[in-house]
Design a protein around this motif. Structure first.
Motif, PDB file in Angstrom:
ATOM      1  N   ALA A 177       0.826  -1.209   0.000  1.00 12.90           N
ATOM      2  CA  ALA A 177       0.000   0.000   0.000  1.00 12.90           C
ATOM      3  C   ALA A 177       0.860   1.260   0.000  1.00 12.90           C
ATOM      4  N   ALA A 178       1.964   1.242   0.763  1.00  8.71           N
ATOM      5  CA  ALA A 178       2.857   2.398   0.806  1.00  8.71           C
ATOM      6  C   ALA A 178       3.513   2.640  -0.555  1.00  8.71           C
ATOM      7  N   LEU A 179       3.950   1.556  -1.219  1.00 11.84           N
ATOM      8  CA  LEU A 179       4.569   1.703  -2.535  1.00 11.84           C
ATOM      9  C   LEU A 179       3.564   2.198  -3.567  1.00 11.84           C
ATOM     10  N   SER A 180       2.321   1.772  -3.433  1.00 10.89           N
ATOM     11  CA  SER A 180       1.300   2.225  -4.385  1.00 10.89           C
ATOM     12  C   SER A 180       0.955   3.703  -4.208  1.00 10.89           C
ATOM     13  N   GLN A 181       1.224   4.237  -3.017  1.00  8.65           N
ATOM     14  CA  GLN A 181       0.956   5.652  -2.754  1.00  8.65           C
ATOM     15  C   GLN A 181       2.138   6.557  -3.114  1.00  8.65           C
ATOM     16  N   GLY A 182       3.179   5.989  -3.671  1.00 17.64           N
ATOM     17  CA  GLY A 182       4.313   6.791  -4.120  1.00 17.64           C
ATOM     18  C   GLY A 182       5.497   6.805  -3.175  1.00 17.64           C
ATOM     19  N   PHE A 183       5.421   6.075  -2.072  1.00 13.50           N
ATOM     20  CA  PHE A 183       6.561   5.999  -1.161  1.00 13.50           C
ATOM     21  C   PHE A 183       7.661   5.146  -1.783  1.00 13.50           C
ATOM     22  N   THR A 184       8.912   5.526  -1.533  1.00 20.73           N
ATOM     23  CA  THR A 184      10.008   4.622  -1.868  1.00 20.73           C
ATOM     24  C   THR A 184      10.080   3.532  -0.800  1.00 20.73           C
ATOM     25  N   ARG A 185      10.880   2.500  -1.073  1.00 20.58           N
ATOM     26  CA  ARG A 185      10.970   1.407  -0.096  1.00 20.58           C
ATOM     27  C   ARG A 185      11.579   1.887   1.221  1.00 20.58           C
ATOM     28  N   VAL A 186      12.566   2.777   1.143  1.00 14.93           N
ATOM     29  CA  VAL A 186      13.177   3.319   2.364  1.00 14.93           C
ATOM     30  C   VAL A 186      12.159   4.141   3.143  1.00 14.93           C
ATOM     31  N   GLN A 187      11.399   4.999   2.455  1.00 11.29           N
ATOM     32  CA  GLN A 187      10.376   5.796   3.125  1.00 11.29           C
ATOM     33  C   GLN A 187       9.291   4.915   3.731  1.00 11.29           C
ATOM     34  N   ALA A 188       8.953   3.844   3.053  1.00 12.87           N
ATOM     35  CA  ALA A 188       7.944   2.929   3.589  1.00 12.87           C
ATOM     36  C   ALA A 188       8.421   2.288   4.889  1.00 12.87           C
ATOM     37  N   TYR A 189       9.699   1.913   4.947  1.00 14.25           N
ATOM     38  CA  TYR A 189      10.231   1.351   6.186  1.00 14.25           C
ATOM     39  C   TYR A 189      10.213   2.394   7.307  1.00 14.25           C
ATOM     40  N   ILE A 190      10.619   3.630   6.994  1.00 10.98           N
ATOM     41  CA  ILE A 190      10.754   4.654   8.033  1.00 10.98           C
ATOM     42  C   ILE A 190       9.400   5.109   8.552  1.00 10.98           C
ATOM     43  N   TYR A 191       8.443   5.341   7.657  1.00 11.66           N
ATOM     44  CA  TYR A 191       7.184   5.969   8.050  1.00 11.66           C
ATOM     45  C   TYR A 191       6.039   4.972   8.288  1.00 11.66           C
ATOM     46  N   ILE A 192       6.127   3.788   7.707  1.00 14.46           N
ATOM     47  CA  ILE A 192       5.003   2.850   7.786  1.00 14.46           C
ATOM     48  C   ILE A 192       5.355   1.596   8.593  1.00 14.46           C
ATOM     49  N   ILE A 193       6.428   0.912   8.215  1.00 13.81           N
ATOM     50  CA  ILE A 193       6.724  -0.412   8.770  1.00 13.81           C
ATOM     51  C   ILE A 193       7.331  -0.325  10.177  1.00 13.81           C
ATOM     52  N   LEU A 194       8.418   0.454  10.326  1.00 13.97           N
ATOM     53  CA  LEU A 194       9.128   0.478  11.607  1.00 13.97           C
ATOM     54  C   LEU A 194       8.289   1.038  12.764  1.00 13.97           C
ATOM     55  N   PRO A 195       7.479   2.096  12.565  1.00 11.07           N
ATOM     56  CA  PRO A 195       6.633   2.533  13.696  1.00 11.07           C
ATOM     57  C   PRO A 195       5.705   1.441  14.212  1.00 11.07           C
ATOM     58  N   GLN A 196       5.137   0.649  13.308  1.00 10.14           N
ATOM     59  CA  GLN A 196       4.295  -0.468  13.748  1.00 10.14           C
ATOM     60  C   GLN A 196       5.130  -1.570  14.398  1.00 10.14           C
ATOM     61  N   THR A 197       6.357  -1.740  13.907  1.00  7.15           N
ATOM     62  CA  THR A 197       7.224  -2.787  14.444  1.00  7.15           C
ATOM     63  C   THR A 197       7.597  -2.506  15.893  1.00  7.15           C
ATOM     64  N   PHE A 198       7.983  -1.268  16.187  1.00  6.28           N
ATOM     65  CA  PHE A 198       8.455  -0.948  17.534  1.00  6.28           C
ATOM     66  C   PHE A 198       7.347  -1.052  18.574  1.00  6.28           C
TER      67      PHE A 198
END
Length: 288
Positions: free
Chosen positions: A176-197
């Motif tokens: 979903a993040a990639l489909s919204q125009g995020f790069t993979r690095v941005q997706a990790y920083i703003y989407i994946i890692l906050p949920q992970t922590f």
């Protein structure tokens, strides 16, 4: 019953009884002299004069306490930063990055921490001399040696915790993040890692507890930490009160972290409650 001489009683006290059935070995009662030694040891631990000498040296223990605290804080920062990077590497599509993460984790998890710290203590100045072109080996401060040693060691365990947390996030989040125009690095920083922590906070705090206790390895290289100070005191006076005081100071650091772990575990199991509309938008309810 016939009387038993003192010599015979002593011989019986040191004799091992015959083997019991099923290979269980039964020992005779503890000799009197051994019990007396235990009483002497207990009296020495409660001796007011020894405690007075111990508390007179409290400044040295506090110096070691603050050295340990510095090692813990900086080591935890290094472990979190490096462990997060390695944890992300282990979940990427790149085989090279996954291999780097895997080799690092396997190496540090399968070699003992004391060996790593002693190797850094002996070879670190030599390697810095080669890297800087210095005429003599470059000494490494004890605090730097301590936090780098425990930080690199625990980064391997933090990386595994991060990897597990990332894998717990649904894959649709990245898509979903990639489909919204995020790069993979941005997706990790703003989407994946906050949920992970949010998921991995309790095990991360457990790693912080282990890091505090493993910081005592610095005493092997005369690092000036709390364990080194207590070893010096006990080696000078022969009083075990130095180790008891060190245990109390380690407890001061570890107990708040332990309480934090319990709180985070309870919080992670708590089901979020729905909020009323009045609490969210009171102005809208007034207009209605």
């Amino acid at each position: 019953a016939r009387s038993v001489s003192q010599k015979e009683a002593g011989a019986r006290a040191h004799t091992i009884a015959p083997a019991a059935p099923h290979g269980i070995c039964c020992y005779a009662p503890v000799p009197f002299w051994n019990m007396r030694e235990r009483n002497v040891m207990l009296e020495s631990l409660l001796d007011p004069r020894r405690w007075q000498i111990t508390f007179d040296s409290i400044d040295a223990f506090w110096d070691g306490f603050f050295v340990t605290l510095q090692v813990v804080v900086w080591g935890l920062i290094l472990a979190l930063a490096l462990g997060t990077i390695l944890g992300v590497f282990s979940t990427t599509r790149s085989r090279v990055l996954r291999a780097i993460s895997r080799v690092y984790v396997e190496f540090y998890q399968n070699t003992p921490l004391p060996v790593q710290v002693i190797f850094m203590y002996l070879m670190g100045p030599q390697l810095l001399q080669i890297a800087t072109g210095s005429a003599a080996p470059v000494p490494i401060p004890s605090v730097v040696l301590g936090f780098v040693g425990v930080g690199l060691y625990h980064a391997a365990y933090v990386a595994e915790v991060i990897r597990t947390g990332i894998e717990a996030v649904p894959r649709g989040q990245m898509e979903a993040a990639l489909s919204q125009g995020f790069t993979r690095v941005q997706a990790y920083i703003y989407i994946i890692l906050p949920q992970t922590f949010k998921v991995i906070l309790p095990p991360l705090c457990n790693q912080a507890l282990n890091l505090v206790k493993n910081s005592s390895v610095l005493a092997l290289v005369a690092g000036g930490d709390l364990m080194y100070r207590s070893n010096s005191f006990v080696g000078t006076y022969g009083y075990l009160q130095g180790y008891i005081l060190a245990c109390v100071m380690y407890f001061i650091i570890c107990f708040p972290l332990s309480m934090l772990v319990q709180y985070l575990e309870k919080r992670s199991k708590r089901v979020p409650k729905a909020k009323k509309l009045r609490d969210i938008a009171p102005e809208l309810t007034k207009e209605a």
